[in-house]
Design a protein around this motif. Structure first.
Motif, mmCIF file in Angstrom:
data_model
loop_
_atom_site.group_PDB
_atom_site.id
_atom_site.type_symbol
_atom_site.label_atom_id
_atom_site.label_comp_id
_atom_site.label_asym_id
_atom_site.label_seq_id
_atom_site.Cartn_x
_atom_site.Cartn_y
_atom_site.Cartn_z
ATOM 1 N N GLN A 1 38.006 27.995 44.549
ATOM 2 C CA GLN A 1 37.910 28.062 43.089
ATOM 3 C C GLN A 1 36.789 28.998 42.649
ATOM 4 O OE1 GLN A 1 37.463 23.869 42.361
ATOM 5 N NE2 GLN A 1 39.639 23.597 41.935
ATOM 6 N N VAL A 2 35.641 28.922 43.317
ATOM 7 C CA VAL A 2 34.508 29.788 42.975
ATOM 8 C C VAL A 2 34.860 31.245 43.244
ATOM 9 C CG1 VAL A 2 32.145 30.414 43.652
ATOM 10 C CG2 VAL A 2 32.737 28.024 43.259
ATOM 11 N N ASP A 3 35.500 31.505 44.383
ATOM 12 C CA ASP A 3 35.885 32.874 44.713
ATOM 13 C C ASP A 3 36.898 33.435 43.718
ATOM 14 O OD1 ASP A 3 34.164 32.891 46.856
ATOM 15 O OD2 ASP A 3 35.726 32.597 48.373
ATOM 16 N N LEU A 4 37.831 32.611 43.305
ATOM 17 C CA LEU A 4 38.812 33.062 42.311
ATOM 18 C C LEU A 4 38.140 33.384 40.983
ATOM 19 C CD1 LEU A 4 41.756 30.578 42.948
ATOM 20 C CD2 LEU A 4 41.778 33.044 43.303
ATOM 21 N N GLN A 5 37.241 32.528 40.560
ATOM 22 C CA GLN A 5 36.534 32.757 39.305
ATOM 23 C C GLN A 5 35.694 34.020 39.388
ATOM 24 O OE1 GLN A 5 37.194 30.970 36.652
ATOM 25 N NE2 GLN A 5 35.891 32.235 35.411
ATOM 26 N N ARG A 6 35.036 34.221 40.521
ATOM 27 C CA ARG A 6 34.219 35.414 40.722
ATOM 28 C C ARG A 6 35.086 36.665 40.644
ATOM 29 N NH1 ARG A 6 32.291 34.433 45.790
ATOM 30 N NH2 ARG A 6 30.624 33.172 44.934
ATOM 31 N N GLY A 7 36.241 36.609 41.270
ATOM 32 C CA GLY A 7 37.141 37.758 41.263
ATOM 33 C C GLY A 7 37.640 38.114 39.873
ATOM 34 N N LYS A 8 37.766 37.128 39.019
ATOM 35 C CA LYS A 8 38.211 37.387 37.643
ATOM 36 C C LYS A 8 37.141 38.093 36.824
ATOM 37 C CE LYS A 8 41.304 33.420 37.333
ATOM 38 N NZ LYS A 8 41.540 32.135 36.682
ATOM 39 N N LYS A 9 35.888 37.930 37.204
ATOM 40 C CA LYS A 9 34.784 38.488 36.428
ATOM 41 C C LYS A 9 34.424 39.912 36.823
ATOM 42 C CE LYS A 9 32.586 34.066 35.466
ATOM 43 N NZ LYS A 9 31.384 33.251 35.664
ATOM 44 N N ILE A 10 34.898 40.373 37.966
ATOM 45 C CA ILE A 10 34.584 41.719 38.441
ATOM 46 C C ILE A 10 35.853 42.554 38.355
ATOM 47 C CG2 ILE A 10 33.749 43.101 40.371
ATOM 48 C CD1 ILE A 10 32.225 40.635 41.328
ATOM 49 N N SER A 11 35.744 43.731 37.759
ATOM 50 C CA SER A 11 36.930 44.557 37.560
ATOM 51 C C SER A 11 37.508 45.016 38.905
ATOM 52 C CB SER A 11 36.606 45.760 36.678
ATOM 53 O OG SER A 11 35.722 46.623 37.348
ATOM 54 N N PRO A 12 38.832 45.190 38.958
ATOM 55 C CA PRO A 12 39.500 45.577 40.206
ATOM 56 C C PRO A 12 38.975 46.893 40.781
ATOM 57 C CG PRO A 12 41.110 44.829 38.612
ATOM 58 C CD PRO A 12 39.791 44.912 37.896
ATOM 59 N N ASP A 13 38.632 47.853 39.919
ATOM 60 C CA ASP A 13 38.129 49.129 40.435
ATOM 61 C C ASP A 13 36.778 48.964 41.127
ATOM 62 O OD1 ASP A 13 37.219 48.595 37.804
ATOM 63 O OD2 ASP A 13 36.579 50.671 37.553
#
Length: 72
Positions: free
Chosen positions: A35-47
């Protein structure tokens, strides 16, 4: 009585495992870690994630610090 079909929707009264549950089980980590990793990934842009992949910046703690710094 037929066996429950594999995949698909659960029958009445059955609960399906969440993505976090399934990912945690297959990765051997806790549900909260997923869950933490998913949330972190949402906050950082894909590029940005693509740029840091495979570097020292591709660590959860560094990414957490980057998301916090962005808010300043």
């Amino acid at each position: 009585m037929k066996d429950a079909p594999k995949g698909g929707r659960p029958r009445n009264g059955e609960k399906s495992a969440s993505y976090s549950d399934q990912a945690a089980a297959s990765l051997g980590v806790s549900k909260r870690t997923v869950q933490v990793d998913l949330q972190r990934g949402k906050k950082i842009s894909p590029d940005v994630l693509a740029e840091v992949a495979g570097t020292d910046l591709d660590k959860g703690t560094v990414q957490r610090d980057l998301t916090r710094a962005r808010k300043l």
